[in-house]
Design a protein around this motif. Sequence first.
Motif, PDB file in Angstrom:
ATOM      1  N   LYS A 186      15.327  -1.590  16.466  1.00 30.04           N
ATOM      2  CA  LYS A 186      15.399  -2.064  15.085  1.00 30.04           C
ATOM      3  C   LYS A 186      14.467  -1.239  14.210  1.00 30.04           C
ATOM      4  N   ILE A 187      14.992  -0.751  13.119  1.00 34.19           N
ATOM      5  CA  ILE A 187      14.191   0.050  12.204  1.00 34.19           C
ATOM      6  C   ILE A 187      13.457  -0.885  11.245  1.00 34.19           C
ATOM      7  N   GLN A 188      12.136  -0.736  11.207  1.00 37.31           N
ATOM      8  CA  GLN A 188      11.319  -1.559  10.321  1.00 37.31           C
ATOM      9  C   GLN A 188      11.337  -0.965   8.915  1.00 37.31           C
ATOM     10  N   PRO A 189      11.562  -1.783   7.908  1.00 32.66           N
ATOM     11  CA  PRO A 189      11.508  -1.250   6.546  1.00 32.66           C
ATOM     12  C   PRO A 189      10.082  -0.833   6.201  1.00 32.66           C
ATOM     13  N   GLN A 190       9.966   0.280   5.522  1.00 33.85           N
ATOM     14  CA  GLN A 190       8.659   0.803   5.150  1.00 33.85           C
ATOM     15  C   GLN A 190       8.517   0.790   3.635  1.00 33.85           C
ATOM     16  N   GLN A 191       7.306   0.638   3.171  1.00 31.58           N
ATOM     17  CA  GLN A 191       7.043   0.763   1.739  1.00 31.58           C
ATOM     18  C   GLN A 191       6.112   1.951   1.540  1.00 31.58           C
ATOM     19  N   THR A 192       6.335   2.648   0.443  1.00 25.47           N
ATOM     20  CA  THR A 192       5.530   3.831   0.180  1.00 25.47           C
ATOM     21  C   THR A 192       4.214   3.432  -0.460  1.00 25.47           C
ATOM     22  N   ALA A 193       3.265   4.348  -0.405  1.00 27.85           N
ATOM     23  CA  ALA A 193       1.967   4.111  -1.027  1.00 27.85           C
ATOM     24  C   ALA A 193       2.113   4.010  -2.541  1.00 27.85           C
ATOM     25  N   ALA A 194       3.057   4.757  -3.104  1.00 25.91           N
ATOM     26  CA  ALA A 194       3.280   4.705  -4.549  1.00 25.91           C
ATOM     27  C   ALA A 194       3.805   3.336  -4.974  1.00 25.91           C
ATOM     28  N   PHE A 195       4.706   2.760  -4.182  1.00 27.55           N
ATOM     29  CA  PHE A 195       5.230   1.432  -4.507  1.00 27.55           C
ATOM     30  C   PHE A 195       4.118   0.392  -4.440  1.00 27.55           C
ATOM     31  N   TYR A 196       3.282   0.476  -3.413  1.00 30.23           N
ATOM     32  CA  TYR A 196       2.160  -0.448  -3.269  1.00 30.23           C
ATOM     33  C   TYR A 196       1.206  -0.315  -4.450  1.00 30.23           C
ATOM     34  N   ALA A 197       0.878   0.920  -4.814  1.00 29.89           N
ATOM     35  CA  ALA A 197      -0.035   1.158  -5.941  1.00 29.89           C
ATOM     36  C   ALA A 197       0.561   0.646  -7.246  1.00 29.89           C
ATOM     37  N   GLN A 198       1.859   0.843  -7.426  1.00 29.67           N
ATOM     38  CA  GLN A 198       2.519   0.358  -8.638  1.00 29.67           C
ATOM     39  C   GLN A 198       2.483  -1.166  -8.700  1.00 29.67           C
ATOM     40  N   ALA A 199       2.711  -1.830  -7.586  1.00 31.11           N
ATOM     41  CA  ALA A 199       2.692  -3.289  -7.563  1.00 31.11           C
ATOM     42  C   ALA A 199       1.296  -3.825  -7.866  1.00 31.11           C
ATOM     43  N   VAL A 200       0.276  -3.221  -7.268  1.00 28.52           N
ATOM     44  CA  VAL A 200      -1.103  -3.655  -7.507  1.00 28.52           C
ATOM     45  C   VAL A 200      -1.498  -3.404  -8.963  1.00 28.52           C
ATOM     46  N   ALA A 201      -1.145  -2.228  -9.478  1.00 34.41           N
ATOM     47  CA  ALA A 201      -1.480  -1.893 -10.869  1.00 34.41           C
ATOM     48  C   ALA A 201      -0.764  -2.821 -11.845  1.00 34.41           C
ATOM     49  N   SER A 202       0.485  -3.114 -11.575  1.00 33.05           N
ATOM     50  CA  SER A 202       1.248  -4.008 -12.443  1.00 33.05           C
ATOM     51  C   SER A 202       0.648  -5.407 -12.455  1.00 33.05           C
TER      52      SER A 202
END
Length: 95
Positions: free
Chosen positions: A4-20
């Motif tokens: 099973k392939i685990q979905p990954q999130q990018t560092a940019a997406f994480y940073a955008q969510a935290v900044a938002s």
Amino acid sequence: MTKKIQPQQTAAFYAQAVASFGLSVSAMIIALAYLPAQPWVRAFLALGLLYAITSTVVLCKVVRDRQEITDVTSRVDQARLDKLLTEHDPFRVET
């Protein structure tokens, strides 16, 4: 056995969510601080903001936990099925 392939999130997406999140909470706090209203009105609105934030965090945790439980349950079921299939030999003759 399929992996099973685990979905990954990018560092940019994480940073955008935290900044938002930080920007929206900061904007609301500044707005409450400069709101031309009595202190009890600002306190009431600040309490509502804190309630909305904590409710959002709890909802995110509940959704994540439910997804993890579903994944674990399906993995356990898959492991049981794999064990049954490996133990079953249709050409074996019982003596």
